[in-house]
Design a protein around this motif. Sequence first.
Motif, PDB file in Angstrom:
ATOM      1  N   THR A   1       0.845  -1.199   0.000  1.00  0.00           N
ATOM      2  CA  THR A   1       0.000   0.000   0.000  1.00  0.00           C
ATOM      3  C   THR A   1       0.882   1.251   0.000  1.00  0.00           C
ATOM      4  O   THR A   1       2.055   1.205   0.375  1.00  0.00           O
ATOM      5  N   CYS A   2       0.301   2.371  -0.439  1.00  0.00           N
ATOM      6  CA  CYS A   2       1.087   3.603  -0.628  1.00  0.00           C
ATOM      7  C   CYS A   2       1.634   4.135   0.694  1.00  0.00           C
ATOM      8  O   CYS A   2       0.955   4.071   1.722  1.00  0.00           O
ATOM      9  N   ILE A   3       2.832   4.693   0.608  1.00  0.00           N
ATOM     10  CA  ILE A   3       3.486   5.260   1.794  1.00  0.00           C
ATOM     11  C   ILE A   3       3.474   6.785   1.689  1.00  0.00           C
ATOM     12  O   ILE A   3       3.805   7.355   0.644  1.00  0.00           O
ATOM     13  N   ARG A   4       3.067   7.425   2.800  1.00  0.00           N
ATOM     14  CA  ARG A   4       3.001   8.886   2.848  1.00  0.00           C
ATOM     15  C   ARG A   4       3.633   9.378   4.147  1.00  0.00           C
ATOM     16  O   ARG A   4       3.745   8.642   5.119  1.00  0.00           O
ATOM     17  N   ASP A   5       3.960  10.666   4.136  1.00  0.00           N
ATOM     18  CA  ASP A   5       4.588  11.333   5.276  1.00  0.00           C
ATOM     19  C   ASP A   5       3.520  12.256   5.869  1.00  0.00           C
ATOM     20  O   ASP A   5       3.186  13.290   5.287  1.00  0.00           O
ATOM     21  N   TYR A   6       2.967  11.878   7.029  1.00  0.00           N
ATOM     22  CA  TYR A   6       1.860  12.640   7.631  1.00  0.00           C
ATOM     23  C   TYR A   6       2.416  13.695   8.577  1.00  0.00           C
ATOM     24  O   TYR A   6       3.226  13.391   9.446  1.00  0.00           O
ATOM     25  N   ILE A   7       1.964  14.937   8.395  1.00  0.00           N
ATOM     26  CA  ILE A   7       2.447  16.057   9.212  1.00  0.00           C
ATOM     27  C   ILE A   7       1.252  16.727   9.881  1.00  0.00           C
ATOM     28  O   ILE A   7       0.203  16.917   9.248  1.00  0.00           O
ATOM     29  N   HIS A   8       1.417  17.071  11.160  1.00  0.00           N
ATOM     30  CA  HIS A   8       0.319  17.698  11.897  1.00  0.00           C
ATOM     31  C   HIS A   8       0.087  19.129  11.400  1.00  0.00           C
ATOM     32  O   HIS A   8       1.035  19.897  11.233  1.00  0.00           O
ATOM     33  N   VAL A   9      -1.177  19.475  11.216  1.00  0.00           N
ATOM     34  CA  VAL A   9      -1.536  20.777  10.634  1.00  0.00           C
ATOM     35  C   VAL A   9      -1.016  21.942  11.478  1.00  0.00           C
ATOM     36  O   VAL A   9      -0.664  22.995  10.925  1.00  0.00           O
ATOM     37  N   SER A  10      -0.917  21.782  12.791  1.00  0.00           N
ATOM     38  CA  SER A  10      -0.421  22.894  13.617  1.00  0.00           C
ATOM     39  C   SER A  10       1.096  23.057  13.453  1.00  0.00           C
ATOM     40  O   SER A  10       1.620  24.181  13.530  1.00  0.00           O
ATOM     41  N   ASP A  11       1.812  21.954  13.226  1.00  0.00           N
ATOM     42  CA  ASP A  11       3.249  22.055  12.925  1.00  0.00           C
ATOM     43  C   ASP A  11       3.457  22.750  11.581  1.00  0.00           C
ATOM     44  O   ASP A  11       4.381  23.565  11.408  1.00  0.00           O
ATOM     45  N   LEU A  12       2.591  22.414  10.640  1.00  0.00           N
ATOM     46  CA  LEU A  12       2.654  23.052   9.326  1.00  0.00           C
ATOM     47  C   LEU A  12       2.403  24.554   9.476  1.00  0.00           C
ATOM     48  O   LEU A  12       3.104  25.386   8.891  1.00  0.00           O
ATOM     49  N   ALA A  13       1.400  24.905  10.283  1.00  0.00           N
ATOM     50  CA  ALA A  13       1.061  26.318  10.500  1.00  0.00           C
ATOM     51  C   ALA A  13       2.256  27.062  11.102  1.00  0.00           C
ATOM     52  O   ALA A  13       2.600  28.168  10.668  1.00  0.00           O
ATOM     53  N   ASP A  14       2.929  26.435  12.072  1.00  0.00           N
ATOM     54  CA  ASP A  14       4.112  27.062  12.684  1.00  0.00           C
ATOM     55  C   ASP A  14       5.166  27.409  11.628  1.00  0.00           C
ATOM     56  O   ASP A  14       5.822  28.450  11.701  1.00  0.00           O
ATOM     57  N   ALA A  15       5.325  26.519  10.660  1.00  0.00           N
ATOM     58  CA  ALA A  15       6.349  26.741   9.630  1.00  0.00           C
ATOM     59  C   ALA A  15       6.062  28.005   8.817  1.00  0.00           C
ATOM     60  O   ALA A  15       6.988  28.687   8.357  1.00  0.00           O
ATOM     61  N   HIS A  16       4.775  28.331   8.660  1.00  0.00           N
ATOM     62  CA  HIS A  16       4.428  29.553   7.924  1.00  0.00           C
ATOM     63  C   HIS A  16       4.854  30.804   8.684  1.00  0.00           C
ATOM     64  O   HIS A  16       5.313  31.779   8.094  1.00  0.00           O
ATOM     65  N   VAL A  17       4.673  30.761  10.004  1.00  0.00           N
ATOM     66  CA  VAL A  17       5.085  31.902  10.820  1.00  0.00           C
ATOM     67  C   VAL A  17       6.607  32.067  10.711  1.00  0.00           C
ATOM     68  O   VAL A  17       7.124  33.172  10.531  1.00  0.00           O
TER      69      VAL A  17
END
Length: 323
Positions: free
Chosen positions: A218-234
Amino acid sequence: MKYLVTGGAGYIGSHTALALLAAGAEVVILDNLTTGHLSLVPRGVPFYRGDVGDAGLLQEIFHQHRIDGVLHFAAKSLVGESMVAPGHYFLANTGQTTALLQAMAEAGVRRFVFSSTAAVYGEPDQVPIPEDHPVRPTNPYGLSKHLIEAMLPWFARVHGLKWIALRYFNVAGADPEGRSGEQHDPETHLIPNVLQVAQGKREYLSLFGDDYATPDGTCIRDYIHVSDLADAHVLALQALAAGHPSGFYNLGNGLGFSVLQVVERARQVTGHPIPLRIEPRRPGDPAVLVASNARAMAELGWRPRYADLSVIIETAWRWQSRK
Ligand code: UFG
């Protein structure tokens, strides 16, 4: 600092608006509410309903607010849909973003953080994928985003735009404080779909393909938490404000999980057996997408707080089972 957040009534945009407010910035939101929800717009934030390609509306916003930069989330983002309606993706993503960049150039707004995607890489030659990996999208969605990436250096050269394009891997989870979360209709993403089975809203999970060249098929993906993603924008905005050069950054945890591993983890979190049915592959899906996140860590100082897949699933589960 005051930032325009396009798509700020959507899943990732609303979490980023919360992170910006927490960092002391002011936020203005533009969203056409085709996939966004007014209920996700943080209280007290000026809200404009409209398209990012609406030059008149953009002019009005840039006139009414002294905007220091734009974070551009508003987009169509489903790989499968893009395979059957490519024109919609090139118009909505590439076309409308061109209009936004043009309006920014005319208004003298020079900072831009762009929501790009791991889908620009296509089938990778190596994993984890570094940012300088060749770009060759296998679906119109990825190409619609890459075309924008390719425009950015021209807006930089001619209009002095300072930009950072963040290539998201698989964003999941919900605000740990319960203020926002994923709310798509129809839902197509793996984790919310798995949780819908646990909630009794779906009978079983349709698992798209178990014959990929991966250990369990089955396909492999890299799951990232949306709040960690949001921090990266700041952090990206802070880097641009500090004179950091424009460029591309992957955002993922650098850890790959197969669809079966995600289902197994969701069984542990929810205590539900989550039955599944194997179905044919979904067109456009690459077998493996896992990020190298070394650049975001080294240059932006990004550190994920919720990298554990169980925590990602738990926050999504709390959001989905609210009320
Ligand atoms: N999957 C299932 N059943 C489902 C839903 C998904 O088996 O009901 C599988 C998919 O086939 C895929 C994996 O689970 O193998 C993940 O699928 P998602 O739809 O959750 O996510 P995608 O990887 O297709 O796409 C997401 C974003 C894109 C982004 C990409 C980058 O939607 O915008 O991650 O990795 F480009």
